[in-house]
Design an enzyme around this catalytic site. Structure first.
Site, short mmCIF file in Angstrom:
data_model
loop_
_atom_site.label_atom_id
_atom_site.label_comp_id
_atom_site.label_asym_id
_atom_site.label_seq_id
_atom_site.Cartn_x
_atom_site.Cartn_y
_atom_site.Cartn_z
N SER A 71 0.81 -1.19 0.10
CA SER A 71 0.09 -0.10 0.17
C SER A 71 0.97 1.21 -0.05
O SER A 71 0.37 2.21 -0.32
CB SER A 71 -0.90 -0.21 1.37
N ASP A 80 -5.82 7.64 8.68
CA ASP A 80 -5.88 6.07 9.41
C ASP A 80 -5.01 5.74 10.17
O ASP A 80 -5.07 4.86 10.89
CB ASP A 80 -6.04 5.24 8.19
N HIS A 91 -1.02 4.87 7.49
CA HIS A 91 -0.54 5.25 5.82
C HIS A 91 0.11 6.46 6.26
O HIS A 91 -0.49 7.51 6.68
CB HIS A 91 -1.21 5.10 4.84
#
Length: 338
Positions: A82, A247, A250
Site C-alpha cells: 500500500s 487512518d 499510512h
C-alpha cells in the site's frame, strides 16, 4: 556498535536461510509472540488501515522535456504494498510514484513513463505476480523499478527468510530483464501512534531485522536499497499528525514526500544521472563494509543507501536529499504510457 553487529549476524542468518530455501528464523520467544498477538488485536481497534482505492498515477511525467530532445522517455516501475501504491492520499500528485517520476524527469530532463503494479495489503509473496505484470510486455521493460514491501510481512508473521527469498527473486528477475532496482526497505512499524509498548518495541525490532535482511538479499542480487525505517521513524514520532494520514497507519502527503526525497538520489544514481559521489566520505559515516554490517547500519539510519561493491563488500552512503519538483506541474497522464 555491539547492537549493530548483533543485528548484522541476525540479518545474515535470515538471508542465508532465504538463499538455501530454509523456513523462518526464530527471532522472538514464545512469550514475546504471545504478547505481540495480544497487542496486535488491541491495536487493530484503532489502526484499521484504509479501504480507499489509491489514486492511479500511471502516465507520462515531464512531457514538456520531450519537445527538447529526440531521446526516448525513461520508464519507471513501482512494485510493492500500500505504501508503494500511495494509499492514504487522494491526489495523484501526492503519491510516491508521481513524486519520484516527476523528480526523475526533472533530473534527467526527459519524459518519464510511469507504471505502478503495487497492491495494497500485499506481502512479499505477491512480488512474483507483480514482476510478471511488469515484464509482460517485453518491449516496455522499465529502465528502473522501485520496490517498497515488508510491513505486511511483519504484521502477518511471514517467516523473514521466506520474505527475503521472495524479494531477492524479484530483484534477480528484474535485473535479468535489464532493469535497475531500488528497494525501499521495511519501514519502522514502531512509529505507528496507537501502538503501545511492548508491541512498539517488538514491532521496531522485527522491522529493523527484516530491513537489514532485505538489504542483503537485494544487494547480493544486483539491486540497491534505501532505508526508510529510521528516516521516517524519528520524524513520524515527532510529528505524527503531519506525517501520518487520517487512518494513523499510512503516510500523509508530507510523509510520502519525505520518503520520496530519500529515494530519489539513489533512483537517479542507479541510472547514472546523479553526480558521481561514489568515493565514500568517512566523516559522514560512509564506507566499504561487509554487506551484513552495511545492512545493519542502514536499518538504523534512514535515507542510507547500500549498493554492491566487490563481494562480500558493500558501499554504504548517505546521499543528500534534494527538494522534489511539483508533480502536478510536470505530469501529463494518459491512461497508460505508450
Amino acid at each position: 556498535m555491539p547492537m549493530t553487529m548483533s543485528r548484522a549476524r541476525v540479518a545474515r542468518r535470515i538471508a542465508t536461510a532465504a538463499a538455501v530455501g530454509g523456513g523462518g528464523v526464530g527471532l522472538l520467544g514464545v512469550a514475546a509472540v504471545g504478547v505481540l498477538l495480544t497487542e496486535v488485536r488491541l491495536a487493530r481497534r484503532t489502526v484499521g488501515g484504509s479501504s480507499d482505492i489509491p489514486p492511479c498515477a500511471d502516465g507520462r511525467y515531464g512531457a514538456a522535456f520531450g519537445h527538447r530532445t529526440d531521446r526516448p522517455p525513461l520508464r519507471l516501475g513501482f512494485l510493492g504494498d500500500s505504501t508503494a501504491a500511495g494509499q492514504g492520499v487522494h491526489r495523484v500528485s501526492q503519491t510516491p510514484g508521481a513524486l519520484l517520476a516527476s523528480g526523475l524527469a526533472a533530473v534527467a530532463e526527459l519524459p518519464v513513463d510511469f507504471r505502478n503494479v503495487a497492491l495494497p495489503g500485499a506481502r512479499s509473496d505477491d512480488l512474483a505476480r507483480q514482476v510478471e505484470l511488469m515484464l509482460a510486455d517485453g518491449s516496455q521493460t522499465p529502465d528502473v523499478c522501485v520496490i517498497m514491501i515488508g510491513a505486511n510481512d511483519v504484521t502477518h508473521r511471514m517467516p523473514p527468510a521466506q520474505s527475503v527469498r521472495h524479494l531477492a527473486e524479484a530483484v534477480r528477475r528484474l535485473r535479468a530483464a535489464g532493469c535497475e532496482v531500488v528497494v525501499g526497505t521495511c519501514p519502522d512499524l514502531g512509529t505507528i501512534e496507537p501502538v503501545y509498548q511492548p508491541l512498539r518495541w517488538v514491532a521496531r525490532r522485527l522491522s529493523r531485522q527484516l530491513a537489514a535482511a532485505q538489504t542483503i538479499g537485494a544487494v547480493e542480487n544486483g539491486g540497491r536499497t534505501v532505508s526508510l525505517g529510521d528516516l521516517l521513524g524519528p520524524e513520524f514520532e515527532a510529528r505524527p499528525r503531519e506525517l501520518f494520514g487520517p487512518d494513523n497507519y499510512h503516510p500523509s502527503a508530507e510523509g510520502y514526500a519525505t520518503a520520496a526525497m530519500a529515494v530519489l538520489p539513489t533512483l537517479c544514481a542507479a541510472l547514472g544521472l546523479w553526480p558521481d559521489e561514489e568515493r565514500p566520505e568517512p566523516a559522514r559515516g560512509e564506507g566499504i563494509l561487509p554487506v551484513e554490517q552495511a545492512a545493519a547500519e542502514a536499518a538504523s539510519e534512514g535515507g542510507t543507501e547500500v549498493t554492491a561493491s566487490r563481494a562480500p563488500w558493500a558501499l554504504l552512503k548517505h546521499r543528500r536529499r534534494r527538494q522534489l519538483p511539483d508533480a502536478e506541474e510536470s505530469a501529463d497522464r494518459p491512461s497508460l504510457p505508450r
